[in-house]
Design an enzyme around this catalytic site. Structure first.
Site, PDB file in Angstrom:
ATOM      1  N   ASP A   5      42.332  45.364  47.049  1.00  9.49           N
ATOM      2  CA  ASP A   5      43.336  46.398  46.810  1.00  9.49           C
ATOM      3  C   ASP A   5      43.571  46.589  45.307  1.00  9.49           C
ATOM      4  OD1 ASP A   5      45.180  48.281  47.718  1.00  9.49           O
ATOM      5  OD2 ASP A   5      46.015  46.923  49.224  1.00  9.49           O
TER       6      ASP A   5
ATOM      7  N   ASP B  57      47.535  55.520  52.140  1.00  5.53           N
ATOM      8  CA  ASP B  57      47.617  54.868  53.460  1.00  5.53           C
ATOM      9  C   ASP B  57      47.964  55.839  54.586  1.00  5.53           C
ATOM     10  OD1 ASP B  57      47.361  52.715  51.807  1.00  5.53           O
ATOM     11  OD2 ASP B  57      49.195  51.701  52.478  1.00  5.53           O
TER      12      ASP B  57
END
Ligand code: GLA
Length: 415
Positions: free
Chosen positions: A152, A210
């Protein structure tokens, strides 16, 4: 006699060398998009080894593993800091048996397993991450036996150079670890990772912010970085990922984020914040169809231990999965894009073509498609991969079909 024995030995050694070489190559490459179960959208940061084990069991019992969903991806929330030698360790309350035992359990189910970290000091959830410890962490992940790393980008500087350098550093560390670990770049498409992800050693890269458990945020957003904070739904992510057709190929996949199929807005954050109140089964089926047409990684996030029939039918459709996993590895091209329709065409390895017809509007509509106008010639038959109905295209090469709001029809067209 001796001569023919020598020739035989020579041939055998060439064959052995070739087999060893091709096995090594095969194990290093990822010819089709990865598939599995990912912890994030359902469990968030509250993960526990017992849940992961029971999910692995359920993947086998439901037949999902044998349909190709053969990874368990552990997302954020597993970390418990570092020990006195700076080795990253799991949270002992969540993983009392340790990571090696869990990895062995999942491998024992004939599945693979993924782990998560971040290219800065802390992950998006605020847990210990890998900046400055790349080689040490890669070695730890390899020693535990992990097969996949999602990396990430929370907390890291926004410029492209730093992102490229940090991803390259971890990719090199993974390589040096001596284990084949698939590398997933997760910087949400903000720095166009489709342009550099493969070069720095990634096999897939997230293309957007997301996903939430919803159809759409209600706005047209064309740039990935503008989606942050809006609550990206299926359609919003589709509208970005569908423009990236040319960048997807074997070993290099666009990742439009996880499948929200079967969540029904029931679970709290992360999937349900920012308006993620759930979708209809028609919309979930559309996500599965569109993700397969786009050769996307397929990461289930609903509780597969308790699926209803609709969810099960959506996730276990063999013929739809075959479109995703087709060996040609092409992402569908969007050939029609207007206020009502989005039409997708995906060439397949055996010469067939997958055709997807999405009705974006809120009313039932009739699509009337002349196949030659969208570059499909000579196909005689079509199979609707959801209803299994066979249609004949012999006379006019046309498809005329009613499509419900937000529904996607998928056909496999053959000669
Ligand atoms: C980011 C990622 C998500 C998830 C969370 C974990 O938001 O994009 O997919 O991994 O972090 O904190």
């Amino acid at each position: 006699m001796k001569k023919s024995k020598d020739i035989l030995l020579f041939i055998i050694s060439i064959l052995l060398f070739q087999t060893a070489f091709s096995q090594q190559e095969d194990s290093k490459s990822y010819p089709t998009p990865p598939m599995g179960f990912m912890t994030w959208n359902y469990f968030g940061l509250n993960i526990h080894e017992d849940d992961i084990k029971s999910l692995a069991d359920a993947m086998v019992e439901t037949g999902l593993r044998d349909l190709g969903f053969n990874y368990i991806f552990i997302d954020d929330g597993w970390q418990g800091g570092r020990d006195n030698k700076n080795n990253i360790i799991p949270d002992p309350k969540k993983f009392p048996s340790g990571m090696k035992a869990l990895v062995d359990y999942v491998h024992g189910k004939n599945m693979k397993i993924g782990i998560y970290s971040d290219a800065d000091q802390l992950t998006c959830g605020g847990y210990t991450a890998s900046l400055g410890f790349e080689e040490q962490d890669a070695k730890t992940f390899a020693d535990w036996g992990f097969d996949y790393l999602k990396y990430d980008y929370c907390g890291a500087p926004p410029d492209w150079q730093t992102a490229i350098a940090r991803y390259e550093k971890m990719a090199k560390a993974l390589k040096k670890s001596g284990r084949n670990i698939m590398f997933s770049i997760c910087e949400w498409g903000d720095r166009s990772p489709w342009l550099w992800g493969e070069k720095v050693g990634g096999q897939l890269w997230r293309t957007t912010a997301d996903i939430r458990d919803k159809w759409s945020c209600g706005e047209t957003v064309e740039e990935p970085h503008l989606l942050h904070g809006k609550g990206a739904g299926i359609l919003d992510i589709l509208n970005i990922n569908a423009t990236l057709t040319d960048y997807a190929k074997p070993n290099a996949w666009n990742d439009p984020d996880m499948l929200i199929v079967g969540l029904y807005g029931k679970k709290g954050a992360p999937s349900s914040d920012l308006g993620g109140n759930g979708c209809t089964d028609v919309e979930y089926q559309s996500q599965m169809s569109l993700w397969c047409l786009m050769a996307a990684p397929l990461m289930i996030t609903c509780d597969v231990r308790n699926m209803n029939e609709a969810t099960r039918n959506i996730l276990t459709n063999k013929e739809i999965i075959a479109i995703d996993q087709d060996r040609l590895g092409k992402q569908a091209k969007r050939v029609v894009h207007n206020e009502i329709w989005q039409v997708f065409v995906k060439p397949l390895a055996n010469g067939d073509v997958a055709l997807g017809i999405l009705n974006v509007s809120d009313k039932t509509q009739t699509a009337d498609i002349n196949l030659s106008e969208i570059g499909i010639f000579g196909k005689r038959k079509g199979k609707n991969l959801w209803s299994k109905e066979i249609i004949s295209l012999k006379r006019n090469g046309k498809i005329k079909v009613k499509v419900n709001p937000h529904e996607t029809k998928v056909y496999r067209l053959t000669n």
